[in-house]
Design a protein around this motif. Structure first.
Motif, PDB file in Angstrom:
ATOM      1  N   THR A  36      -6.449   7.889   8.563  1.00  0.00           N
ATOM      2  CA  THR A  36      -5.886   7.573   7.340  1.00  0.00           C
ATOM      3  C   THR A  36      -5.868   6.224   6.846  1.00  0.00           C
ATOM      4  O   THR A  36      -5.445   5.356   7.835  1.00  0.00           O
ATOM      5  CB  THR A  36      -4.747   8.097   6.573  1.00  0.00           C
ATOM      6  N   THR A  37      -6.602   5.585   5.971  1.00  0.00           N
ATOM      7  CA  THR A  37      -6.768   4.132   5.808  1.00  0.00           C
ATOM      8  C   THR A  37      -6.896   3.925   4.474  1.00  0.00           C
ATOM      9  O   THR A  37      -6.354   4.770   3.632  1.00  0.00           O
ATOM     10  CB  THR A  37      -8.113   3.598   6.593  1.00  0.00           C
ATOM     11  N   GLY A  38      -6.913   2.743   3.881  1.00  0.00           N
ATOM     12  CA  GLY A  38      -6.986   2.425   2.480  1.00  0.00           C
ATOM     13  C   GLY A  38      -8.222   2.387   1.941  1.00  0.00           C
ATOM     14  O   GLY A  38      -9.387   2.546   2.412  1.00  0.00           O
ATOM     15  N   PRO A  39      -8.140   2.154   0.401  1.00  0.00           N
ATOM     16  CA  PRO A  39      -9.443   2.505  -0.296  1.00  0.00           C
ATOM     17  C   PRO A  39     -10.510   1.544   0.008  1.00  0.00           C
ATOM     18  O   PRO A  39     -11.605   1.720  -0.336  1.00  0.00           O
ATOM     19  CB  PRO A  39      -8.772   2.306  -1.751  1.00  0.00           C
ATOM     20  N   GLU A  40     -10.154   0.485   0.491  1.00  0.00           N
ATOM     21  CA  GLU A  40     -11.205  -0.615   0.862  1.00  0.00           C
ATOM     22  C   GLU A  40     -12.309  -0.153   1.836  1.00  0.00           C
ATOM     23  O   GLU A  40     -13.150  -0.661   2.086  1.00  0.00           O
ATOM     24  CB  GLU A  40     -10.589  -1.942   1.430  1.00  0.00           C
ATOM     25  N   TRP A  41     -11.821   0.886   2.615  1.00  0.00           N
ATOM     26  CA  TRP A  41     -12.654   1.342   3.634  1.00  0.00           C
ATOM     27  C   TRP A  41     -13.374   2.822   3.211  1.00  0.00           C
ATOM     28  O   TRP A  41     -14.547   3.350   4.036  1.00  0.00           O
ATOM     29  CB  TRP A  41     -11.769   1.925   4.847  1.00  0.00           C
ATOM     30  N   HIS A  42     -13.114   2.977   1.967  1.00  0.00           N
ATOM     31  CA  HIS A  42     -14.173   4.086   1.493  1.00  0.00           C
ATOM     32  C   HIS A  42     -15.786   3.678   1.839  1.00  0.00           C
ATOM     33  O   HIS A  42     -16.200   2.695   1.378  1.00  0.00           O
ATOM     34  CB  HIS A  42     -14.083   4.403  -0.028  1.00  0.00           C
TER      35      HIS A  42
ATOM     36  N   VAL B  85      -5.740   6.336  20.713  1.00  0.00           N
ATOM     37  CA  VAL B  85      -5.189   7.520  20.206  1.00  0.00           C
ATOM     38  C   VAL B  85      -5.571   8.518  21.119  1.00  0.00           C
ATOM     39  O   VAL B  85      -6.454   8.883  21.889  1.00  0.00           O
ATOM     40  CB  VAL B  85      -5.754   7.862  18.925  1.00  0.00           C
ATOM     41  N   VAL B  86      -4.408   9.543  21.299  1.00  0.00           N
ATOM     42  CA  VAL B  86      -4.638  10.491  22.206  1.00  0.00           C
ATOM     43  C   VAL B  86      -4.708  11.852  21.282  1.00  0.00           C
ATOM     44  O   VAL B  86      -3.894  12.233  20.199  1.00  0.00           O
ATOM     45  CB  VAL B  86      -3.435  10.857  23.131  1.00  0.00           C
ATOM     46  N   VAL B  87      -5.862  12.674  21.498  1.00  0.00           N
ATOM     47  CA  VAL B  87      -6.060  13.920  20.698  1.00  0.00           C
ATOM     48  C   VAL B  87      -5.664  15.126  21.471  1.00  0.00           C
ATOM     49  O   VAL B  87      -6.358  15.162  22.873  1.00  0.00           O
ATOM     50  CB  VAL B  87      -7.509  13.890  20.374  1.00  0.00           C
ATOM     51  N   ALA B  88      -4.925  16.026  21.131  1.00  0.00           N
ATOM     52  CA  ALA B  88      -4.591  16.918  22.024  1.00  0.00           C
ATOM     53  C   ALA B  88      -5.175  18.260  21.557  1.00  0.00           C
ATOM     54  O   ALA B  88      -5.734  18.457  20.285  1.00  0.00           O
ATOM     55  CB  ALA B  88      -3.041  17.235  21.900  1.00  0.00           C
ATOM     56  N   GLY B  89      -5.429  19.216  22.613  1.00  0.00           N
ATOM     57  CA  GLY B  89      -6.103  20.317  22.361  1.00  0.00           C
ATOM     58  C   GLY B  89      -5.514  21.392  21.145  1.00  0.00           C
ATOM     59  O   GLY B  89      -3.963  21.227  21.141  1.00  0.00           O
ATOM     60  N   ALA B  90      -6.089  22.128  20.529  1.00  0.00           N
ATOM     61  CA  ALA B  90      -5.574  22.961  19.452  1.00  0.00           C
ATOM     62  C   ALA B  90      -4.697  22.265  18.465  1.00  0.00           C
ATOM     63  O   ALA B  90      -3.766  22.795  17.926  1.00  0.00           O
ATOM     64  CB  ALA B  90      -4.813  24.126  20.391  1.00  0.00           C
ATOM     65  N   THR B  91      -4.796  21.141  18.267  1.00  0.00           N
ATOM     66  CA  THR B  91      -3.864  20.390  17.180  1.00  0.00           C
ATOM     67  C   THR B  91      -4.784  19.387  16.335  1.00  0.00           C
ATOM     68  O   THR B  91      -5.999  18.996  16.861  1.00  0.00           O
ATOM     69  CB  THR B  91      -2.665  19.817  17.829  1.00  0.00           C
ATOM     70  N   VAL B  92      -4.107  18.998  15.315  1.00  0.00           N
ATOM     71  CA  VAL B  92      -4.713  17.919  14.454  1.00  0.00           C
ATOM     72  C   VAL B  92      -3.957  16.605  14.654  1.00  0.00           C
ATOM     73  O   VAL B  92      -2.694  16.654  14.397  1.00  0.00           O
ATOM     74  CB  VAL B  92      -4.831  18.435  12.974  1.00  0.00           C
ATOM     75  N   THR B  93      -4.346  15.665  15.160  1.00  0.00           N
ATOM     76  CA  THR B  93      -3.761  14.275  15.190  1.00  0.00           C
ATOM     77  C   THR B  93      -4.194  13.541  14.238  1.00  0.00           C
ATOM     78  O   THR B  93      -5.041  13.281  13.554  1.00  0.00           O
ATOM     79  CB  THR B  93      -4.152  13.718  16.642  1.00  0.00           C
ATOM     80  N   GLU B  94      -3.091  13.022  13.425  1.00  0.00           N
ATOM     81  CA  GLU B  94      -3.080  12.168  12.248  1.00  0.00           C
ATOM     82  C   GLU B  94      -2.592  10.784  12.642  1.00  0.00           C
ATOM     83  O   GLU B  94      -1.430  10.771  13.145  1.00  0.00           O
ATOM     84  CB  GLU B  94      -2.517  12.790  11.116  1.00  0.00           C
ATOM     85  N   ILE B  95      -3.074   9.650  12.231  1.00  0.00           N
ATOM     86  CA  ILE B  95      -2.700   8.357  12.324  1.00  0.00           C
ATOM     87  C   ILE B  95      -3.159   7.363  10.988  1.00  0.00           C
ATOM     88  O   ILE B  95      -3.913   8.055  10.367  1.00  0.00           O
ATOM     89  CB  ILE B  95      -3.358   7.793  13.775  1.00  0.00           C
ATOM     90  N   GLU B  96      -2.386   6.498  10.827  1.00  0.00           N
ATOM     91  CA  GLU B  96      -2.564   5.772   9.823  1.00  0.00           C
ATOM     92  C   GLU B  96      -3.101   4.344  10.258  1.00  0.00           C
ATOM     93  O   GLU B  96      -2.690   3.792  11.473  1.00  0.00           O
ATOM     94  CB  GLU B  96      -1.297   5.326   9.006  1.00  0.00           C
ATOM     95  N   TRP B  97      -4.105   3.769   9.819  1.00  0.00           N
ATOM     96  CA  TRP B  97      -4.761   2.486  10.468  1.00  0.00           C
ATOM     97  C   TRP B  97      -5.414   1.693   9.205  1.00  0.00           C
ATOM     98  O   TRP B  97      -6.057   2.177   8.380  1.00  0.00           O
ATOM     99  CB  TRP B  97      -6.055   2.859  11.066  1.00  0.00           C
ATOM    100  N   TRP B  98      -4.790   0.271   9.167  1.00  0.00           N
ATOM    101  CA  TRP B  98      -4.711  -0.482   7.882  1.00  0.00           C
ATOM    102  C   TRP B  98      -5.521  -1.952   8.064  1.00  0.00           C
ATOM    103  O   TRP B  98      -5.340  -2.766   7.360  1.00  0.00           O
ATOM    104  CB  TRP B  98      -3.532  -0.534   7.272  1.00  0.00           C
ATOM    105  N   PRO B  99      -6.666  -1.739   9.163  1.00  0.00           N
ATOM    106  CA  PRO B  99      -7.326  -3.335   9.328  1.00  0.00           C
ATOM    107  C   PRO B  99      -8.125  -3.438   7.959  1.00  0.00           C
ATOM    108  O   PRO B  99      -8.653  -2.321   7.321  1.00  0.00           O
ATOM    109  CB  PRO B  99      -7.981  -3.162  10.357  1.00  0.00           C
ATOM    110  N   GLN B 100      -8.530  -4.708   7.733  1.00  0.00           N
ATOM    111  CA  GLN B 100      -9.787  -5.117   6.684  1.00  0.00           C
ATOM    112  C   GLN B 100     -10.971  -4.755   7.296  1.00  0.00           C
ATOM    113  O   GLN B 100     -11.289  -4.865   8.561  1.00  0.00           O
ATOM    114  CB  GLN B 100      -9.730  -6.604   6.595  1.00  0.00           C
ATOM    115  N   PRO B 101     -11.869  -4.026   6.394  1.00  0.00           N
ATOM    116  CA  PRO B 101     -13.173  -3.792   6.810  1.00  0.00           C
ATOM    117  C   PRO B 101     -14.094  -4.969   7.336  1.00  0.00           C
ATOM    118  O   PRO B 101     -13.783  -5.991   6.787  1.00  0.00           O
ATOM    119  CB  PRO B 101     -13.859  -2.848   5.709  1.00  0.00           C
TER     120      PRO B 101
END
Length: 114
Positions: A35-41, A98-114
């Motif tokens: 998940t990031t900001g609208p500037e990354w759309h 980021v570590v992605v685990a099996g059988a799960t959804v990993t969610e992170i927030e990331w807010w750098p400028q594009p």
């Protein structure tokens, strides 16, 4: 996966409506949502499996996703082998892992400028 090639261009993408992403996860396969900001759309975020050749990357575009309570700007990787991944800020600079685990959804927030 792409090899030796990065994408820094933006796409014109329509908004994504609820239920428009199918995840394919299981025992050793998970999903990643950044998940990031609208500037990354429309911009692509590249990731690579940690320990792999850095030029071997996969990418998806950030899209506006209409969810309960509003709009979230996310990049959805619907099916990734479990393990650690590098998120790339640009062609040469890693932004973190980021570590992605099996059988799960990993969610992170990331807010750098594009």
């Amino acid at each position: 996966m792409t090899a030796g090639h990065t994408h820094t261009h933006a796409h014109t993408l329509d908004d994504s409506m609820a239920g428009s992403v199918m995840l394919n996860i299981g025992a050793d396969v998970g999903a990643l949502i950044i998940t990031t900001g609208p500037e990354w759309h429309g911009h692509e975020i590249e990731i690579s499996r940690k320990g792999d050749v850095p030029e071997v990357r996969t990418h998806v575009a950030v899209r506006a996703r209409h969810v309960s309570g509003g709009v979230r700007y996310t990049a959805v990787y619907p099916s990734l082998p479990a393990g650690a991944y590098v998120i790339w800020r640009n062609e040469t600079e890693p932004a973190g892992t980021v570590v992605v685990a099996g059988a799960t959804v990993t969610e992170i927030e990331w807010w750098p400028q594009p």
